[in-house]
Design a protein around this motif. Structure first.
Motif, mmCIF file in Angstrom:
data_model
loop_
_atom_site.group_PDB
_atom_site.id
_atom_site.type_symbol
_atom_site.label_atom_id
_atom_site.label_comp_id
_atom_site.label_asym_id
_atom_site.label_seq_id
_atom_site.Cartn_x
_atom_site.Cartn_y
_atom_site.Cartn_z
ATOM 1 N N ASN A 206 30.941 104.393 58.275
ATOM 2 C CA ASN A 206 31.453 103.503 57.349
ATOM 3 C C ASN A 206 32.977 103.882 56.967
ATOM 4 O O ASN A 206 33.208 105.119 56.728
ATOM 5 C CB ASN A 206 30.716 103.653 56.156
ATOM 6 C CG ASN A 206 29.054 103.386 56.167
ATOM 7 O OD1 ASN A 206 28.835 102.422 56.786
ATOM 8 N ND2 ASN A 206 28.500 104.078 55.536
ATOM 9 N N GLU B 159 22.602 88.358 56.275
ATOM 10 C CA GLU B 159 23.112 89.099 54.880
ATOM 11 C C GLU B 159 21.764 89.741 54.169
ATOM 12 O O GLU B 159 20.604 88.948 54.148
ATOM 13 C CB GLU B 159 23.690 87.833 53.955
ATOM 14 C CG GLU B 159 24.238 88.504 52.509
ATOM 15 C CD GLU B 159 25.318 87.744 51.893
ATOM 16 O OE1 GLU B 159 25.468 88.067 50.713
ATOM 17 O OE2 GLU B 159 25.336 86.488 52.405
ATOM 18 N N ALA C 98 21.737 93.441 47.924
ATOM 19 C CA ALA C 98 21.456 94.760 47.460
ATOM 20 C C ALA C 98 21.460 94.962 46.105
ATOM 21 O O ALA C 98 20.541 95.443 45.392
ATOM 22 C CB ALA C 98 22.430 95.748 48.344
ATOM 23 N N GLU D 153 27.412 97.883 45.258
ATOM 24 C CA GLU D 153 27.155 96.852 46.685
ATOM 25 C C GLU D 153 26.166 95.933 46.114
ATOM 26 O O GLU D 153 25.087 96.049 45.820
ATOM 27 C CB GLU D 153 26.487 97.799 47.657
ATOM 28 C CG GLU D 153 26.165 96.961 48.922
ATOM 29 C CD GLU D 153 25.413 97.726 49.832
ATOM 30 O OE1 GLU D 153 24.626 97.094 50.692
ATOM 31 O OE2 GLU D 153 25.694 98.940 49.965
ATOM 32 N N SER E 168 25.942 93.122 48.116
ATOM 33 C CA SER E 168 25.180 92.579 49.456
ATOM 34 C C SER E 168 25.759 93.125 50.660
ATOM 35 O O SER E 168 26.751 93.880 50.652
ATOM 36 C CB SER E 168 25.245 91.016 49.586
ATOM 37 O OG SER E 168 26.628 90.669 49.744
ATOM 38 N N PHE E 169 25.268 93.255 51.845
ATOM 39 C CA PHE E 169 25.621 93.756 53.178
ATOM 40 C C PHE E 169 25.332 92.669 54.195
ATOM 41 O O PHE E 169 24.309 92.247 54.484
ATOM 42 C CB PHE E 169 24.584 95.071 53.542
ATOM 43 C CG PHE E 169 25.091 95.628 54.891
ATOM 44 C CD1 PHE E 169 26.046 96.088 54.908
ATOM 45 C CD2 PHE E 169 24.152 95.590 55.862
ATOM 46 C CE1 PHE E 169 26.621 96.885 56.041
ATOM 47 C CE2 PHE E 169 24.409 96.273 57.035
ATOM 48 C CZ PHE E 169 25.898 96.855 57.245
ATOM 49 N N HIS F 209 25.790 91.463 58.065
ATOM 50 C CA HIS F 209 26.044 92.294 59.483
ATOM 51 C C HIS F 209 25.752 91.221 60.565
ATOM 52 O O HIS F 209 25.100 90.139 60.520
ATOM 53 C CB HIS F 209 24.897 93.294 59.239
ATOM 54 C CG HIS F 209 23.506 92.776 58.917
ATOM 55 N ND1 HIS F 209 22.612 92.203 59.991
ATOM 56 C CD2 HIS F 209 22.992 92.406 57.869
ATOM 57 C CE1 HIS F 209 21.831 91.804 59.518
ATOM 58 N NE2 HIS F 209 21.914 91.707 58.122
ATOM 59 N N ARG G 256 30.112 95.774 53.528
ATOM 60 C CA ARG G 256 29.525 95.864 52.091
ATOM 61 C C ARG G 256 30.353 94.934 51.089
ATOM 62 O O ARG G 256 31.540 95.187 50.865
ATOM 63 C CB ARG G 256 29.293 97.306 51.920
ATOM 64 C CG ARG G 256 28.315 98.091 52.515
ATOM 65 C CD ARG G 256 28.322 99.436 52.236
ATOM 66 N NE ARG G 256 26.920 99.873 52.963
ATOM 67 C CZ ARG G 256 26.973 100.094 54.155
ATOM 68 N NH1 ARG G 256 28.004 99.962 55.022
ATOM 69 N NH2 ARG G 256 25.796 100.471 54.828
ATOM 70 N N GLU H 228 33.832 97.812 51.979
ATOM 71 C CA GLU H 228 33.468 98.870 53.278
ATOM 72 C C GLU H 228 33.174 98.240 54.400
ATOM 73 O O GLU H 228 32.417 97.293 54.160
ATOM 74 C CB GLU H 228 32.688 100.053 52.428
ATOM 75 C CG GLU H 228 32.428 101.074 53.384
ATOM 76 C CD GLU H 228 31.378 102.075 52.623
ATOM 77 O OE1 GLU H 228 32.002 103.234 52.194
ATOM 78 O OE2 GLU H 228 30.371 101.857 52.575
ATOM 79 N N GLU I 284 31.134 98.726 58.278
ATOM 80 C CA GLU I 284 30.419 99.432 59.093
ATOM 81 C C GLU I 284 30.961 99.310 60.536
ATOM 82 O O GLU I 284 30.792 98.208 61.089
ATOM 83 C CB GLU I 284 28.954 99.201 58.823
ATOM 84 C CG GLU I 284 28.195 100.112 59.902
ATOM 85 C CD GLU I 284 26.761 99.399 59.894
ATOM 86 O OE1 GLU I 284 25.952 100.316 59.409
ATOM 87 O OE2 GLU I 284 26.393 98.569 60.587
#
Length: 390
Positions: A63, A95, A98, A155, A157-158, A160, A195, A251, A253
């Motif tokens: 991260n 998505e 979080a 946070e 949501s994430f 990816h 993030r 942030e 990943e």
């Protein structure tokens, strides 16, 4: 659930269900939600942690602080954090919601490296100049003051990449064995996730009867800096509600290219040795920056010291230390750039006659403030930590 996977590496759904005290069906659903964005890896009905602290983290994913120009599939040089080219087709982006606080607390920084870690930066952040790394460089760290770090990250949501693949040019380079060209063009990893939410950081310097606060904020309403401790504590406490009104990427990943399908037999550049040397260069730079901060503090507050060096001597020390910092930074940059560059060990080179003077009197304010804080290395919720009013 992620903690359970971390502490029981390679456990199946039944074992995780017993650890968490949940029905097996619920456990399967939760752990699959972690596997989808890559938080854990599934292999033969067993789950393995790949996030910080988990096995394989050093060469799988890390991260990093979000910076300008980042985007899904873009390459990142993990040795210096610089952006690289787009060597990955990100495919479908998913998505996961979080809505959680991922970091919240106030602590005392025991050295410059601890300060960087407390604000969420690795040691090599000392070589950065943008965003949060640039914010930390505004602080003249020294051993005569006490530094408190307050941080809150939220946070919401994430997002990816669900089906990332190597692009045609990146694939062809690896197929031809051009791993060094591949690395220079596309870095050591690619942005796989982001993030969304916000982050607030405050660094408070306590020196004699003076408090100096410096703040950094990404996301959230009311991003203007605050300079007094009471306003900082209010911002820290209310930050989740402020983030709800303005959510931004804070942030990323970055996943290693080893996580993608690649041409058979191709070998990526091994950066482990250079990574270790860059960590050494970063720690040496931090030591030099701390010494420079000590000299500056004496220059600005000679009345606080018994028999301080004259200003000419202090200026000469400053120039010497600045030159050493430049030398180490240039060597670190060269080491990070190419695999065929030598990365020699560098020693601390102090100015001739360097000796810091003794303080005249103990600092009463520092003792008063530390009395309401947790022991060194511990965290305490800011709501329970009331600093004395100045």
């Amino acid at each position: 659930m992620l903690e359970a996977v971390s502490h029981s590496h390679g456990t199946g759904p039944s074992g995780l269900a017993r650890i968490r005290g949940l029905p097996k069906a619920t456990t399967c659903r939760l752990v699959e939600q972690l596997a989808e964005p890559g938080a854990v890896r599934r292999h033969e009905q067993r789950y393995h942690n790949l996030r910080p602290g988990g096995e394989g983290m050093n060469n799988r994913a890390v991260n990093v602080t979000w910076s300008r120009g980042m985007a899904f599939g873009r390459g990142v040089n993990l040795l210096d954090g610089a952006g690289a080219g787009f060597g990955v087709d990100p495919g479908e982006v998913g998505e996961t919601s979080a809505a959680r606080v991922v970091d919240y607390g106030i602590k005392v920084a025991n050295g410059l490296e601890d300060l960087y870690s407390s604000v969420g930066l690795s040691a090599d952040g000392v070589f950065g100049d943008e965003g949060k790394a640039g914010f930390v460089k505004q602080v003249s760290f020294n051993s005569y003051s006490t530094f408190l770090i307050a941080r809150r990250a939220v946070e919401s949501s994430f997002r990816h990449c669900r089906s990332a693949t190597l692009g045609a040019d990146a694939w062809n380079l690896l197929e031809k064995g051009e791993s060094e060209i591949f690395r220079r063009r596309y870095g050591d990893g690619y942005v796989r996730g982001v993030r969304i939410g916000g982050e607030f950081v405050a660094i408070i310097e306590i020196s004699d009867d003076e408090l100096t606060a410096t703040t950094y904020q990404r996301g959230g309403r009311g991003g203007q800096p605050v300079s007094d401790v009471d306003s900082m504590l209010v911002r820290l406490r209310e930050f989740p509600s402020l983030v709800a009104e303005n959510q931004v990427p804070y942030e990323a990943e970055v996943a290693a290219y080893e996580t993608l399908s690649r041409p058979a037999g191709c070998a990526l550049v091994d950066i482990a040795v250079r990574r270790r040397m860059l960590d050494e260069y970063a720690r040496l730079t931090m030591r030099l920056m701390s010494l420079r901060g000590d000299v500056e503090f004496v220059q600005l507050n000679p009345e606080l010291f018994a028999d301080p060096p004259d200003l000419l001597t202090l200026n000469e020390w400053q120039l010497h230390i600045a030159g050493e910092i430049t030398k180490v930074s240039r060597q670190a940059s060269a080491c990070a750039d190419r695999a065929d560059t030598e990365c020699p060990e560098l020693a601390l080179n102090l100015p001739e006659g360097y000796r810091m003077p003794e303080r005249k009197v103990p600092v009463e304010l520092r003792a008063a403030l530390l009395a309401v804080l947790p022991p060194a290395g511990g965290d305490k919720a800011p709501g329970a930590c009331r600093l004395p009013t100045m």
